[in-house]
Design an enzyme around this catalytic site. Structure first.
Site, PDB file in Angstrom:
ATOM      1  N   TYR A 131      -2.801  -1.574   9.651  1.00 58.06           N
ATOM      2  CA  TYR A 131      -2.905  -1.410   8.668  1.00 58.06           C
ATOM      3  C   TYR A 131      -1.237  -1.456   7.439  1.00 58.06           C
ATOM      4  O   TYR A 131      -0.616  -2.253   6.809  1.00 58.06           O
ATOM      5  CB  TYR A 131      -3.297  -0.726   7.956  1.00 58.06           C
ATOM      6  N   SER A 175       0.687  -1.325  -0.202  1.00 58.75           N
ATOM      7  CA  SER A 175      -0.092  -0.116   0.020  1.00 58.75           C
ATOM      8  C   SER A 175       0.754   1.434  -0.253  1.00 58.75           C
ATOM      9  O   SER A 175       2.016   0.887   0.634  1.00 58.75           O
ATOM     10  CB  SER A 175      -1.118  -0.226   0.861  1.00 58.75           C
TER      11      SER A 175
HETATM   12  P1  NAD Z   1     -10.907  -6.742  -2.035  1.00 66.85           P
HETATM   13  O1  NAD Z   1     -11.959  -6.079  -0.644  1.00 66.85           O
HETATM   14  O2  NAD Z   1     -12.317  -5.815  -3.182  1.00 66.85           O
HETATM   15  O3  NAD Z   1     -10.803  -7.613  -2.156  1.00 66.85           O
HETATM   16  C1  NAD Z   1      -9.821  -8.422  -0.816  1.00 66.85           C
HETATM   17  C2  NAD Z   1      -9.766 -10.286  -1.163  1.00 66.85           C
HETATM   18  O4  NAD Z   1      -8.504 -10.695  -0.524  1.00 66.85           O
HETATM   19  C3  NAD Z   1     -11.235 -10.288  -2.031  1.00 66.85           C
HETATM   20  O5  NAD Z   1     -10.755 -11.482  -2.651  1.00 66.85           O
HETATM   21  C4  NAD Z   1     -11.003 -11.064  -0.411  1.00 66.85           C
HETATM   22  O6  NAD Z   1     -11.812 -12.440  -0.201  1.00 66.85           O
HETATM   23  C5  NAD Z   1      -9.539 -11.690  -0.024  1.00 66.85           C
HETATM   24  N1  NAD Z   1      -9.297 -12.058   1.654  1.00 66.85           N
HETATM   25  C6  NAD Z   1      -9.127 -11.405   2.509  1.00 66.85           C
HETATM   26  N2  NAD Z   1      -8.928 -11.884   3.241  1.00 66.85           N
HETATM   27  C7  NAD Z   1      -9.231 -12.855   3.414  1.00 66.85           C
HETATM   28  C8  NAD Z   1      -8.409 -14.007   3.465  1.00 66.85           C
HETATM   29  N3  NAD Z   1      -7.912 -14.407   5.223  1.00 66.85           N
HETATM   30  N4  NAD Z   1      -7.707 -15.268   2.361  1.00 66.85           N
HETATM   31  C9  NAD Z   1      -8.126 -15.265   1.570  1.00 66.85           C
HETATM   32  N5  NAD Z   1      -8.639 -14.135   0.470  1.00 66.85           N
HETATM   33  C10 NAD Z   1      -8.731 -13.474   1.521  1.00 66.85           C
HETATM   34  O7  NAD Z   1      -9.908  -5.245  -1.139  1.00 66.85           O
HETATM   35  P2  NAD Z   1      -9.080  -4.755  -2.491  1.00 66.85           P
HETATM   36  O8  NAD Z   1      -8.487  -2.976  -2.706  1.00 66.85           O
HETATM   37  O9  NAD Z   1      -8.830  -5.609  -3.947  1.00 66.85           O
HETATM   38  O10 NAD Z   1      -7.983  -5.083  -2.061  1.00 66.85           O
HETATM   39  C11 NAD Z   1      -6.740  -6.235  -2.446  1.00 66.85           C
HETATM   40  C12 NAD Z   1      -5.195  -5.457  -1.522  1.00 66.85           C
HETATM   41  O11 NAD Z   1      -4.654  -4.489  -2.371  1.00 66.85           O
HETATM   42  C13 NAD Z   1      -5.162  -5.721  -0.699  1.00 66.85           C
HETATM   43  O12 NAD Z   1      -3.558  -6.400  -0.481  1.00 66.85           O
HETATM   44  C14 NAD Z   1      -5.206  -4.478   0.225  1.00 66.85           C
HETATM   45  O13 NAD Z   1      -4.471  -3.983   1.301  1.00 66.85           O
HETATM   46  C15 NAD Z   1      -4.452  -3.475  -1.227  1.00 66.85           C
HETATM   47  N6  NAD Z   1      -4.960  -1.599  -1.616  1.00 66.85           N
HETATM   48  C16 NAD Z   1      -6.369  -1.432  -1.568  1.00 66.85           C
HETATM   49  C17 NAD Z   1      -6.139  -0.534  -1.957  1.00 66.85           C
HETATM   50  C18 NAD Z   1      -6.794  -0.082  -2.767  1.00 66.85           C
HETATM   51  O14 NAD Z   1      -7.237   2.011  -2.315  1.00 66.85           O
HETATM   52  N7  NAD Z   1      -8.391  -0.635  -2.729  1.00 66.85           N
HETATM   53  C19 NAD Z   1      -4.699   0.635  -2.000  1.00 66.85           C
HETATM   54  C20 NAD Z   1      -4.001   0.082  -0.771  1.00 66.85           C
HETATM   55  C21 NAD Z   1      -3.846  -1.510  -0.902  1.00 66.85           C
END
Ligand code: NAD
Length: 271
Positions: free
Chosen positions: A151, A138
């Site tokens: 986080y 992130s």
């Molecule tokens: P999201 O909630 O749409 O997707 C998260 C995914 O992780 C889902 O498929 C969920 O089922 C899976 N997940 C959660 N806990 C789990 C577990 N214990 N075991 C297996 N799968 C699990 O959110 P996203 O934004 O797509 O997140 C994906 C990654 O991107 C994360 O690591 C998040 O920290 C990172 N991220 C996102 C953003 C943003 O702006 N969306 C910014 C920085 C970092």
């Protein structure tokens, strides 16, 4: 340079958001992609929608990740690309957090990556054609924000281990490469991360935050998951360590680095 066409990739958390976007882009480039996620129905539905193989697996469970690796090896005989992307992004001020909060976020965001490495690294290192590991972190690793202490701590740990893994692989002359993606804002379901909190983990202060509804949301450049996925594909191809969705944030990162520099220079001045 890592080729993508014809490769076998595993994307954790591929059932929604950024993982789904990465999976779609890899499939578009000719890879065979296995996606995982927490909700088996959603994993199945997304897999059939995007043309992936869906296998639900909790990244916080080391045995589930070993079983996932066995299943992938049994079906495809190899794995070339591992994307440790599954994650949660709830917020809470450090003074309010319970041990259950710390354990939940650490189990998923930090141990999830460790479990992925323990399960897949031996197969990836044994791969004669090389391969690639992508870890989703992130921008919070570079730009700390109040409320994101737990986080950012997990994501910073993943950044550190990724950087050193990349160094160790390079010194072994391995053709296995490492990329870290520290996304800025991407429109996903991360604002409902508590949907993935296991019932067994007692409640705490970590709560969902909807950054898309925040007052300054319109000042941010929001990416689609597919756009984030395309950034990852480009970085894999280029064997780049950082896959940057928001390179325009460099001035803020420079300002933080300048503050660190001032601390160092205070000592230089005294020497
Ligand atoms: P999201 O909630 O749409 O997707 C998260 C995914 O992780 C889902 O498929 C969920 O089922 C899976 N997940 C959660 N806990 C789990 C577990 N214990 N075991 C297996 N799968 C699990 O959110 P996203 O934004 O797509 O997140 C994906 C990654 O991107 C994360 O690591 C998040 O920290 C990172 N991220 C996102 C953003 C943003 O702006 N969306 C910014 C920085 C970092």
């Amino acid at each position: 340079m890592t080729d993508i066409a014809g490769r076998v990739a595993v994307v954790t958390g591929g059932s929604s958001g950024i993982g789904r976007g990465i999976a779609r882009q890899l499939i578009g480039e000719g890879a065979t992609v296995v996606i995982t996620g927490m909700d088996p129905e959603r994993v199945k539905a997304t897999a059939s929608e995007i043309g992936a193989v869906g296998l639900a697996a909790d990244v916080a469970d080391p045995d589930a990740m070993l079983a996932l690796a066995d299943e992938v090896m049994m079906r495809f005989g190899r794995v070339d690309i591992l994307v440790n992307n599954a994650g949660i992004g709830p917020a809470g001020r450090i003074s309010d957090l319970t041990l259950a909060d710390w354990k939940w976020i650490t189990d998923v965001n930090y141990y999830g990556v460790i479990h992925g490495l323990l399960a897949f690294l031996p197969h990836l290192r044994a791969n004669e054609n090389g391969g690639h590991i992508v870890n989703t972190t992130s921008m919070a690793t570079f730009l700390p924000l109040e409320g994101l202490g737990a986080y950012a701590a997990t994501k910073s740990a993943v950044h550190a281990l990724s950087e050193i893994l990349a160094m160790e692989l390079a010194s072994e002359n391995s053709s296995l490469k490492v990329t870290v993606m520290p996304p800025g804002p991407v429109r996903t379901d991360i604002r409902s991360s508590t949907r993935n909190r296991p019932e067994a983990a007692s409640a705490g202060a970590l709560a969902d935050v909807d950054l898309e509804a925040a007052p300054d949301a319109e000042n941010l450049r929001w990416l689609s998951p597919d756009e984030a996925g395309a950034v990852v594909v480009e970085a894999i191809r280029a064997d780049a360590f950082l896959a940057l969705t928001h390179p325009e944030w460099l001035p803020q990162i420079d300002a933080r680095n300048a503050a660190t520099r001032q601390h160092f220079e205070r000592y230089d001045a005294q020497a």
